[in-house]
Scaffold this active site. Structure first.
Site, PDB file in Angstrom:
ATOM      1  N   ARG A  35      23.766  36.750  34.911  1.00 29.94           N
ATOM      2  CA  ARG A  35      24.365  37.540  35.138  1.00 29.94           C
ATOM      3  C   ARG A  35      24.313  38.602  34.139  1.00 29.94           C
ATOM      4  NH1 ARG A  35      28.686  34.074  38.271  1.00 29.94           N
ATOM      5  NH2 ARG A  35      30.351  35.447  38.709  1.00 29.94           N
ATOM      6  N   ARG A  60      37.132  40.669  34.742  1.00 28.03           N
ATOM      7  CA  ARG A  60      36.521  39.907  35.699  1.00 28.03           C
ATOM      8  C   ARG A  60      35.345  40.994  35.873  1.00 28.03           C
ATOM      9  NH1 ARG A  60      38.210  36.118  39.140  1.00 28.03           N
ATOM     10  NH2 ARG A  60      36.087  35.486  39.526  1.00 28.03           N
TER      11      ARG A  60
HETATM   12  P1  AMP Z   1      32.202  32.566  39.859  1.00 27.38           P
HETATM   13  O1  AMP Z   1      33.107  31.585  40.953  1.00 27.38           O
HETATM   14  O2  AMP Z   1      31.033  33.241  40.265  1.00 27.38           O
HETATM   15  O3  AMP Z   1      33.079  34.220  40.020  1.00 27.38           O
HETATM   16  O4  AMP Z   1      32.537  32.538  38.408  1.00 27.38           O
HETATM   17  C1  AMP Z   1      33.372  31.834  37.820  1.00 27.38           C
HETATM   18  C2  AMP Z   1      33.554  31.829  36.571  1.00 27.38           C
HETATM   19  O5  AMP Z   1      32.504  30.882  36.086  1.00 27.38           O
HETATM   20  C3  AMP Z   1      32.898  32.683  36.221  1.00 27.38           C
HETATM   21  O6  AMP Z   1      33.848  33.798  35.539  1.00 27.38           O
HETATM   22  C4  AMP Z   1      32.774  32.942  34.313  1.00 27.38           C
HETATM   23  O7  AMP Z   1      33.013  32.197  33.677  1.00 27.38           O
HETATM   24  C5  AMP Z   1      32.032  31.365  34.877  1.00 27.38           C
HETATM   25  N1  AMP Z   1      30.495  31.823  35.149  1.00 27.38           N
HETATM   26  C6  AMP Z   1      29.706  31.324  36.408  1.00 27.38           C
HETATM   27  N2  AMP Z   1      28.659  32.585  36.741  1.00 27.38           N
HETATM   28  C7  AMP Z   1      28.511  32.220  35.182  1.00 27.38           C
HETATM   29  C8  AMP Z   1      26.445  32.779  34.733  1.00 27.38           C
HETATM   30  N3  AMP Z   1      25.862  33.285  34.927  1.00 27.38           N
HETATM   31  N4  AMP Z   1      27.020  33.370  33.384  1.00 27.38           N
HETATM   32  C9  AMP Z   1      27.783  33.153  32.975  1.00 27.38           C
HETATM   33  N5  AMP Z   1      29.300  32.775  33.185  1.00 27.38           N
HETATM   34  C10 AMP Z   1      29.063  32.247  34.449  1.00 27.38           C
END
Ligand code: AMP
Length: 196
Positions: free
Chosen positions: A89, A145
């Site tokens: 990311r 986000r």
């Molecule tokens: P997601 O389920 O992919 O939307 O991820 C939920 C949350 O997890 C994100 O808003 C970040 O806070 C954290 N997160 C997930 N993947 C990453 C990543 N590659 N780098 C940093 N934070 C992450």
């Protein structure tokens, strides 16, 4: 061996599609968001740290996230390939993944970009907030986000496009329609055909 990334804004349906593609392609889906949420539920040290960032819609620091993913990719089941959902990311994460793969003489086959317009993603996320009660799905955090995604993650698509890896797929439609679209697009590139 198929090594894929799934990239797209929050609410584009990455998690749903990752689970389905993992089955269709017989490769593990590695979702950083799921790993963090599992740790939050389990009350681990990592979970406590991750939650403090997730609840604000911020990214968990690269140092933590990178180590976690590299450990996961070293597991035996990822030898046959993997589908990364929600990683990388940031540019630092791209660099880390590049180094990891280069050391192993491996490379990515494709980056699937799931597209969806902002109104649709926000309403999907608000719906999910009601269904699943995710603490980072409040309207204020969702907005943040999306901003963080636009600033830090959307630019990565150009990085991978320059390498000729990006397959753009419309994320709107039923789950089946979107899965079929992705599978068709991969097949056209000769990816995953053997397992389909
Ligand atoms: P997601 O389920 O992919 O939307 O991820 C939920 C949350 O997890 C994100 O808003 C970040 O806070 C954290 N997160 C997930 N993947 C990453 C990543 N590659 N780098 C940093 N934070 C992450």
């Amino acid at each position: 061996m198929t090594r894929l990334l799934l990239i797209g804004p929050p609410g584009a349906g990455k998690g749903t599609q990752a689970a389905r593609l993992s089955e269709r392609l017989a490769i593990p889906a590695v979702s950083t968001g799921d790993i963090f949420r599992d740790n939050v539920r389990g009350g681990t040290e990592l979970g406590v740290l991750a939650k403090s960032f997730m609840d604000r819609g911020e990214y968990v620091p690269d140092s933590v996230t990178n180590d976690l993913v590299m450990d996961r990719l070293e597991a035996a089941d990822a030898d046959s390939g993997f589908l990364l959902d929600g990683y990388p990311r940031t540019t630092d994460q791209v660099r880390e993944l590049d180094e990891f793969l280069a050391q192993r003489g491996e490379s990515l086959d494709a980056v699937v970009q799931l597209t969806a317009d902002t109104d649709e993603t926000v309403s999907r996320l608000l719906r999910r907030a009601k269904d699943q009660g995710r603490s980072d799905d409040t309207e204020e955090v969702i907005r943040h986000r999306l901003d963080v995604y636009a600033a830090q993650t959307a630019p990565l698509i150009d990085v991978y496009a320059d390498r000729g890896l990006v397959i753009r797929v419309d994320g709107l439609g039923s789950m089946d329609e979107v899965t079929d679209r992705i599978v068709d697009a991969l097949e056209r590139r000769g990816i995953g055909a053997a397992a389909l």
